[in-house]
Motif scaffolding. Sequence first.
Motif, PDB file in Angstrom:
ATOM      1  N   GLU A   6       0.833  -1.206   0.000  1.00 42.70           N
ATOM      2  CA  GLU A   6       0.000   0.000   0.000  1.00 42.70           C
ATOM      3  C   GLU A   6       0.868   1.256   0.000  1.00 42.70           C
ATOM      4  N   SER A   7       0.315   2.311  -0.545  1.00 46.11           N
ATOM      5  CA  SER A   7       0.970   3.620  -0.520  1.00 46.11           C
ATOM      6  C   SER A   7      -0.097   4.699  -0.621  1.00 46.11           C
ATOM      7  N   GLY A   8       0.327   5.939  -0.365  1.00 48.60           N
ATOM      8  CA  GLY A   8      -0.580   7.072  -0.546  1.00 48.60           C
ATOM      9  C   GLY A   8      -1.148   7.657   0.725  1.00 48.60           C
ATOM     10  N   GLY A   9      -0.858   7.033   1.857  1.00 46.81           N
ATOM     11  CA  GLY A   9      -1.355   7.581   3.114  1.00 46.81           C
ATOM     12  C   GLY A   9      -0.638   8.875   3.470  1.00 46.81           C
ATOM     13  N   GLY A  10      -1.140   9.537   4.506  1.00 50.25           N
ATOM     14  CA  GLY A  10      -0.519  10.772   4.939  1.00 50.25           C
ATOM     15  C   GLY A  10      -1.404  11.523   5.906  1.00 50.25           C
ATOM     16  N   LEU A  11      -0.998  12.770   6.164  1.00 54.03           N
ATOM     17  CA  LEU A  11      -1.735  13.656   7.063  1.00 54.03           C
ATOM     18  C   LEU A  11      -2.549  14.635   6.220  1.00 54.03           C
ATOM     19  N   VAL A  12      -3.822  14.746   6.523  1.00 60.60           N
ATOM     20  CA  VAL A  12      -4.703  15.619   5.761  1.00 60.60           C
ATOM     21  C   VAL A  12      -5.697  16.272   6.711  1.00 60.60           C
ATOM     22  N   GLN A  13      -6.144  17.452   6.365  1.00 68.54           N
ATOM     23  CA  GLN A  13      -7.150  18.129   7.186  1.00 68.54           C
ATOM     24  C   GLN A  13      -8.538  17.560   6.909  1.00 68.54           C
ATOM     25  N   ALA A  14      -9.401  17.700   7.870  1.00 66.55           N
ATOM     26  CA  ALA A  14     -10.791  17.271   7.699  1.00 66.55           C
ATOM     27  C   ALA A  14     -11.383  17.931   6.460  1.00 66.55           C
ATOM     28  N   GLY A  15     -12.111  17.141   5.687  1.00 66.97           N
ATOM     29  CA  GLY A  15     -12.672  17.619   4.433  1.00 66.97           C
ATOM     30  C   GLY A  15     -11.787  17.379   3.235  1.00 66.97           C
ATOM     31  N   GLY A  16     -10.563  16.978   3.481  1.00 68.47           N
ATOM     32  CA  GLY A  16      -9.610  16.759   2.411  1.00 68.47           C
ATOM     33  C   GLY A  16      -9.754  15.391   1.762  1.00 68.47           C
ATOM     34  N   SER A  17      -8.830  15.103   0.847  1.00 70.29           N
ATOM     35  CA  SER A  17      -8.877  13.875   0.067  1.00 70.29           C
ATOM     36  C   SER A  17      -7.500  13.213   0.004  1.00 70.29           C
ATOM     37  N   LEU A  18      -7.521  11.931  -0.198  1.00 66.23           N
ATOM     38  CA  LEU A  18      -6.317  11.142  -0.439  1.00 66.23           C
ATOM     39  C   LEU A  18      -6.673  10.022  -1.399  1.00 66.23           C
ATOM     40  N   ARG A  19      -5.665   9.526  -2.127  1.00 64.78           N
ATOM     41  CA  ARG A  19      -5.867   8.321  -2.910  1.00 64.78           C
ATOM     42  C   ARG A  19      -4.840   7.287  -2.476  1.00 64.78           C
ATOM     43  N   LEU A  20      -5.340   6.174  -2.011  1.00 67.20           N
ATOM     44  CA  LEU A  20      -4.485   5.065  -1.620  1.00 67.20           C
ATOM     45  C   LEU A  20      -4.333   4.106  -2.797  1.00 67.20           C
ATOM     46  N   SER A  21      -3.153   3.535  -2.905  1.00 66.16           N
ATOM     47  CA  SER A  21      -2.887   2.542  -3.944  1.00 66.16           C
ATOM     48  C   SER A  21      -2.422   1.253  -3.293  1.00 66.16           C
ATOM     49  N   CYS A  22      -2.735   0.157  -3.932  1.00 68.05           N
ATOM     50  CA  CYS A  22      -2.277  -1.153  -3.483  1.00 68.05           C
ATOM     51  C   CYS A  22      -1.714  -1.869  -4.699  1.00 68.05           C
ATOM     52  N   ALA A  23      -0.396  -1.955  -4.751  1.00 69.52           N
ATOM     53  CA  ALA A  23       0.265  -2.635  -5.858  1.00 69.52           C
ATOM     54  C   ALA A  23       0.407  -4.108  -5.517  1.00 69.52           C
ATOM     55  N   THR A  24       0.011  -4.946  -6.447  1.00 65.60           N
ATOM     56  CA  THR A  24       0.066  -6.377  -6.200  1.00 65.60           C
ATOM     57  C   THR A  24       1.093  -7.037  -7.111  1.00 65.60           C
ATOM     58  N   SER A  25       1.676  -8.098  -6.642  1.00 66.11           N
ATOM     59  CA  SER A  25       2.616  -8.866  -7.451  1.00 66.11           C
ATOM     60  C   SER A  25       2.367 -10.337  -7.198  1.00 66.11           C
ATOM     61  N   GLY A  26       2.850 -11.163  -8.094  1.00 64.15           N
ATOM     62  CA  GLY A  26       2.547 -12.577  -7.987  1.00 64.15           C
ATOM     63  C   GLY A  26       1.318 -12.890  -8.823  1.00 64.15           C
ATOM     64  N   ARG A  27       0.563 -13.865  -8.436  1.00 59.63           N
ATOM     65  CA  ARG A  27      -0.609 -14.288  -9.194  1.00 59.63           C
ATOM     66  C   ARG A  27      -1.789 -13.397  -8.856  1.00 59.63           C
ATOM     67  N   THR A  28      -1.858 -12.274  -9.525  1.00 59.61           N
ATOM     68  CA  THR A  28      -2.913 -11.315  -9.200  1.00 59.61           C
ATOM     69  C   THR A  28      -3.778 -11.076 -10.432  1.00 59.61           C
ATOM     70  N   GLY A  29      -3.681  -9.918 -11.012  1.00 60.07           N
ATOM     71  CA  GLY A  29      -4.549  -9.591 -12.127  1.00 60.07           C
ATOM     72  C   GLY A  29      -5.986  -9.714 -11.680  1.00 60.07           C
ATOM     73  N   SER A  30      -6.790 -10.471 -12.366  1.00 55.50           N
ATOM     74  CA  SER A  30      -8.196 -10.627 -12.021  1.00 55.50           C
ATOM     75  C   SER A  30      -8.449 -11.895 -11.209  1.00 55.50           C
ATOM     76  N   THR A  31      -7.409 -12.475 -10.646  1.00 56.18           N
ATOM     77  CA  THR A  31      -7.566 -13.733  -9.917  1.00 56.18           C
ATOM     78  C   THR A  31      -8.314 -13.543  -8.610  1.00 56.18           C
ATOM     79  N   TYR A  32      -8.062 -12.425  -7.941  1.00 55.17           N
ATOM     80  CA  TYR A  32      -8.578 -12.232  -6.602  1.00 55.17           C
ATOM     81  C   TYR A  32      -9.569 -11.087  -6.525  1.00 55.17           C
ATOM     82  N   ALA A  33     -10.548 -11.258  -5.655  1.00 51.49           N
ATOM     83  CA  ALA A  33     -11.337 -10.120  -5.199  1.00 51.49           C
ATOM     84  C   ALA A  33     -10.469  -9.348  -4.210  1.00 51.49           C
ATOM     85  N   MET A  34     -10.671  -8.048  -4.151  1.00 48.56           N
ATOM     86  CA  MET A  34      -9.822  -7.208  -3.320  1.00 48.56           C
ATOM     87  C   MET A  34     -10.661  -6.431  -2.325  1.00 48.56           C
ATOM     88  N   GLY A  35     -10.043  -6.129  -1.205  1.00 45.46           N
ATOM     89  CA  GLY A  35     -10.742  -5.355  -0.187  1.00 45.46           C
ATOM     90  C   GLY A  35      -9.806  -4.379   0.493  1.00 45.46           C
TER      91      GLY A  35
END
Length: 123
Positions: A6-35
């Motif tokens: 995971e990446s993209g976390g940080g400190l933000v003020q209330a009302g603000g926005s962030l985008r988190l990313s989760c990079a996968t490796s190995g047997r991923t693609g459409s193999t797994y449901a994600m949460g």
Amino acid sequence: QVQLVESGGGLVQAGGSLRLSCATSGRTGSTYAMGWFRQAPGKEREFVAAISRIGISTYYSDSVKGRFTISRDNAKNTVYLQLTSLKPEDTAVYYCAAGRNVGSARPNEYDYWGQGTQVTVSS
């Protein structure tokens, strides 16, 4: 074996926005449901959002519905969580997870987990 980072976390003020990313490796693609889950200090791990293998179906907890958006790009082996209208109570470590059961809110139904990324929302 599947690795999640995971990446993209940080400190933000209330009302603000962030985008988190989760990079996968190995047997991923459409193999797994994600949460995405989150865990605040002293609290249990909490379901946030989930997405089906090819991204057609999405699921959200009531606490984030309408504010957070989960998506995935299987060509890039990446899952995203867009966080908007953030509140101090959204402060937590956010984890992505890969599993077989689409839309599950149960942590024990996910097979692989990332190390987490901290999101802190100041008031």
